[in-house]
Design a protein around this motif. Structure first.
Motif, PDB file in Angstrom:
ATOM      1  N   LEU A  13       0.834  -1.207   0.000  1.00 60.87           N
ATOM      2  CA  LEU A  13       0.000   0.000   0.000  1.00 60.87           C
ATOM      3  C   LEU A  13       0.866   1.253   0.000  1.00 60.87           C
ATOM      4  CD1 LEU A  13      -2.804   1.281   0.084  1.00 60.87           C
ATOM      5  CD2 LEU A  13      -2.738   1.079   2.584  1.00 60.87           C
ATOM      6  N   PHE A  14       1.929   1.250   0.799  1.00 58.52           N
ATOM      7  CA  PHE A  14       2.815   2.419   0.853  1.00 58.52           C
ATOM      8  C   PHE A  14       3.487   2.638  -0.503  1.00 58.52           C
ATOM      9  CE2 PHE A  14       6.681   4.768   1.722  1.00 58.52           C
ATOM     10  CZ  PHE A  14       6.191   5.811   2.481  1.00 58.52           C
ATOM     11  N   SER A  15       3.973   1.575  -1.114  1.00 60.19           N
ATOM     12  CA  SER A  15       4.630   1.692  -2.423  1.00 60.19           C
ATOM     13  C   SER A  15       3.663   2.214  -3.479  1.00 60.19           C
ATOM     14  CB  SER A  15       5.192   0.340  -2.857  1.00 60.19           C
ATOM     15  OG  SER A  15       6.216  -0.068  -1.988  1.00 60.19           O
ATOM     16  N   LEU A  16       2.428   1.728  -3.428  1.00 56.94           N
ATOM     17  CA  LEU A  16       1.417   2.202  -4.360  1.00 56.94           C
ATOM     18  C   LEU A  16       1.138   3.687  -4.152  1.00 56.94           C
ATOM     19  CD1 LEU A  16      -0.631   1.464  -6.590  1.00 56.94           C
ATOM     20  CD2 LEU A  16      -2.247   0.898  -4.770  1.00 56.94           C
ATOM     21  N   GLY A  17       1.022   4.080  -2.885  1.00 61.08           N
ATOM     22  CA  GLY A  17       0.799   5.494  -2.582  1.00 61.08           C
ATOM     23  C   GLY A  17       1.962   6.359  -3.033  1.00 61.08           C
ATOM     24  N   LEU A  18       3.166   5.871  -2.848  1.00 59.80           N
ATOM     25  CA  LEU A  18       4.367   6.605  -3.264  1.00 59.80           C
ATOM     26  C   LEU A  18       4.397   6.748  -4.779  1.00 59.80           C
ATOM     27  CD1 LEU A  18       6.854   7.887  -1.942  1.00 59.80           C
ATOM     28  CD2 LEU A  18       8.021   5.699  -2.191  1.00 59.80           C
ATOM     29  N   GLU A  19       4.101   5.654  -5.464  1.00 58.08           N
ATOM     30  CA  GLU A  19       4.104   5.644  -6.930  1.00 58.08           C
ATOM     31  C   GLU A  19       3.072   6.621  -7.499  1.00 58.08           C
ATOM     32  OE1 GLU A  19       2.409   2.479 -10.091  1.00 58.08           O
ATOM     33  OE2 GLU A  19       3.963   1.692  -8.746  1.00 58.08           O
ATOM     34  N   LYS A  20       1.906   6.694  -6.858  1.00 61.14           N
ATOM     35  CA  LYS A  20       0.833   7.558  -7.353  1.00 61.14           C
ATOM     36  C   LYS A  20       0.841   8.951  -6.724  1.00 61.14           C
ATOM     37  CE  LYS A  20      -2.534   4.082  -8.674  1.00 61.14           C
ATOM     38  NZ  LYS A  20      -3.955   3.728  -8.610  1.00 61.14           N
ATOM     39  N   GLY A  21       1.792   9.211  -5.818  1.00 62.23           N
ATOM     40  CA  GLY A  21       1.842  10.515  -5.154  1.00 62.23           C
ATOM     41  C   GLY A  21       0.705  10.722  -4.168  1.00 62.23           C
ATOM     42  N   LEU A  22       0.272   9.635  -3.537  1.00 65.36           N
ATOM     43  CA  LEU A  22      -0.892   9.699  -2.655  1.00 65.36           C
ATOM     44  C   LEU A  22      -0.587   9.370  -1.195  1.00 65.36           C
ATOM     45  CD1 LEU A  22      -3.427   7.752  -4.930  1.00 65.36           C
ATOM     46  CD2 LEU A  22      -3.290  10.224  -4.595  1.00 65.36           C
ATOM     47  N   ILE A  23       0.690   9.351  -0.795  1.00 62.08           N
ATOM     48  CA  ILE A  23       0.965   8.869   0.559  1.00 62.08           C
ATOM     49  C   ILE A  23       0.311   9.737   1.636  1.00 62.08           C
ATOM     50  CG2 ILE A  23       3.046   7.558   0.037  1.00 62.08           C
ATOM     51  CD1 ILE A  23       4.684   9.857   1.110  1.00 62.08           C
ATOM     52  N   ASP A  24       0.249  11.035   1.418  1.00 66.03           N
ATOM     53  CA  ASP A  24      -0.372  11.910   2.420  1.00 66.03           C
ATOM     54  C   ASP A  24      -1.891  11.732   2.454  1.00 66.03           C
ATOM     55  OD1 ASP A  24       2.092  12.997   3.197  1.00 66.03           O
ATOM     56  OD2 ASP A  24       1.985  14.563   1.668  1.00 66.03           O
ATOM     57  N   SER A  25      -2.514  11.697   1.286  1.00 63.12           N
ATOM     58  CA  SER A  25      -3.971  11.541   1.264  1.00 63.12           C
ATOM     59  C   SER A  25      -4.373  10.148   1.752  1.00 63.12           C
ATOM     60  CB  SER A  25      -4.535  11.823  -0.129  1.00 63.12           C
ATOM     61  OG  SER A  25      -4.024  10.917  -1.074  1.00 63.12           O
ATOM     62  N   GLU A 102       8.320   7.393   9.011  1.00 58.13           N
ATOM     63  CA  GLU A 102       9.717   7.216   8.634  1.00 58.13           C
ATOM     64  C   GLU A 102      10.033   8.029   7.376  1.00 58.13           C
ATOM     65  OE1 GLU A 102      12.051   3.604   6.504  1.00 58.13           O
ATOM     66  OE2 GLU A 102      10.933   3.062   8.313  1.00 58.13           O
ATOM     67  N   TYR A 103       9.163   7.961   6.393  1.00 56.50           N
ATOM     68  CA  TYR A 103       9.349   8.667   5.127  1.00 56.50           C
ATOM     69  C   TYR A 103       9.420  10.179   5.351  1.00 56.50           C
ATOM     70  CZ  TYR A 103       8.472  10.249   0.347  1.00 56.50           C
ATOM     71  OH  TYR A 103       8.563  10.880  -0.870  1.00 56.50           O
ATOM     72  N   HIS A 104       8.569  10.684   6.223  1.00 52.61           N
ATOM     73  CA  HIS A 104       8.515  12.124   6.496  1.00 52.61           C
ATOM     74  C   HIS A 104       9.439  12.545   7.642  1.00 52.61           C
ATOM     75  CE1 HIS A 104       5.513  13.437   3.641  1.00 52.61           C
ATOM     76  NE2 HIS A 104       4.743  12.420   3.963  1.00 52.61           N
ATOM     77  N   ARG A 105      10.230  11.603   8.130  1.00 55.01           N
ATOM     78  CA  ARG A 105      11.189  11.860   9.216  1.00 55.01           C
ATOM     79  C   ARG A 105      10.473  12.444  10.452  1.00 55.01           C
ATOM     80  NH1 ARG A 105      14.891  15.702   6.830  1.00 55.01           N
ATOM     81  NH2 ARG A 105      15.784  15.789   8.896  1.00 55.01           N
ATOM     82  N   ILE A 106       9.411  11.766  10.854  1.00 55.40           N
ATOM     83  CA  ILE A 106       8.661  12.153  12.043  1.00 55.40           C
ATOM     84  C   ILE A 106       9.005  11.163  13.151  1.00 55.40           C
ATOM     85  CG2 ILE A 106       6.370  12.460  13.068  1.00 55.40           C
ATOM     86  CD1 ILE A 106       5.337  12.985  10.180  1.00 55.40           C
ATOM     87  N   GLY A 107       9.598  11.679  14.213  1.00 54.03           N
ATOM     88  CA  GLY A 107       9.927  10.841  15.360  1.00 54.03           C
ATOM     89  C   GLY A 107       8.781  10.823  16.350  1.00 54.03           C
ATOM     90  N   VAL A 108       8.739   9.798  17.155  1.00 54.85           N
ATOM     91  CA  VAL A 108       7.704   9.672  18.177  1.00 54.85           C
ATOM     92  C   VAL A 108       8.408   9.549  19.524  1.00 54.85           C
ATOM     93  CG1 VAL A 108       5.751   8.318  19.015  1.00 54.85           C
ATOM     94  CG2 VAL A 108       6.175   8.504  16.559  1.00 54.85           C
ATOM     95  N   ALA A 109       7.994  10.399  20.470  1.00 49.24           N
ATOM     96  CA  ALA A 109       8.611  10.365  21.799  1.00 49.24           C
ATOM     97  C   ALA A 109       7.523  10.328  22.874  1.00 49.24           C
ATOM     98  CB  ALA A 109       9.498  11.588  22.009  1.00 49.24           C
TER      99      ALA A 109
END
Length: 145
Positions: A13-25, A102-109
């Motif tokens: 799903l992530f790869s598909l979203g990346l390929e289509k430019g839809l990861i955020d949506s 991870e892709y957006h470099r968002i850490g969780v603390a």
């Protein structure tokens, strides 16, 4: 070692979203679907019930989500049902969320303190974490114990 179902489908799903430019949506849609599923536990029980046929599950899925979410996510949910993997939907969505962060470099603390921290203290902790890590943004969770 075989990949976990959540990793296999979540990565697809992530790869598909990346390929289509839809990861955020897709992330926004996944959060919305997760809220619906959490608010309606009977839906998942129905979708996981062994005596409910695949075609009936597809009909229910269509009635609930078709036209309300993107064709990409709707098609993905149909694949999960067709392959008998709907039971792993929570872990698949968790995997997607982790990859998104991870892709957006968002850490969780997670920060626990003995007393309630002020907003200034919270900001200092977040700033220090950003300075000492490679993250661009932090998702902070504060609690008092």
């Amino acid at each position: 070692m075989a990949k976990l179902v959540s990793e296999t489908y979540g990565e697809a799903l992530f790869s598909l979203g990346l390929e289509k430019g839809l990861i955020d949506s897709l992330m926004d849609e996944i959060q919305g679907v997760q809220k619906i599923l959490n608010d309606n536990p009977g839906f998942s029980q129905l979708m996981n019930h062994p005596n409910v046929g695949r075609e009936d599950k597809m009909t229910v899925l269509s009635n609930v989500f078709e036209g309300k979410i993107s064709d990409t996510l709707f098609g993905f949910l149909k694949v999960l049902i067709h392959k008998g993997r709907y039971g792993a939907i929570d872990s698949i969505f968790t995997y997607y969320t982790d990859r998104y962060k991870e892709y957006h470099r968002i850490g969780v603390a997670y920060v626990r303190s003995a007393v309630e921290l002020t907003d200034v203290q919270k900001q200092k902790i977040e700033k220090r974490l950003l300075e000492t890590t490679d993250y661009a943004k932090m998702e902070m969770h504060f609690s008092v114990e």
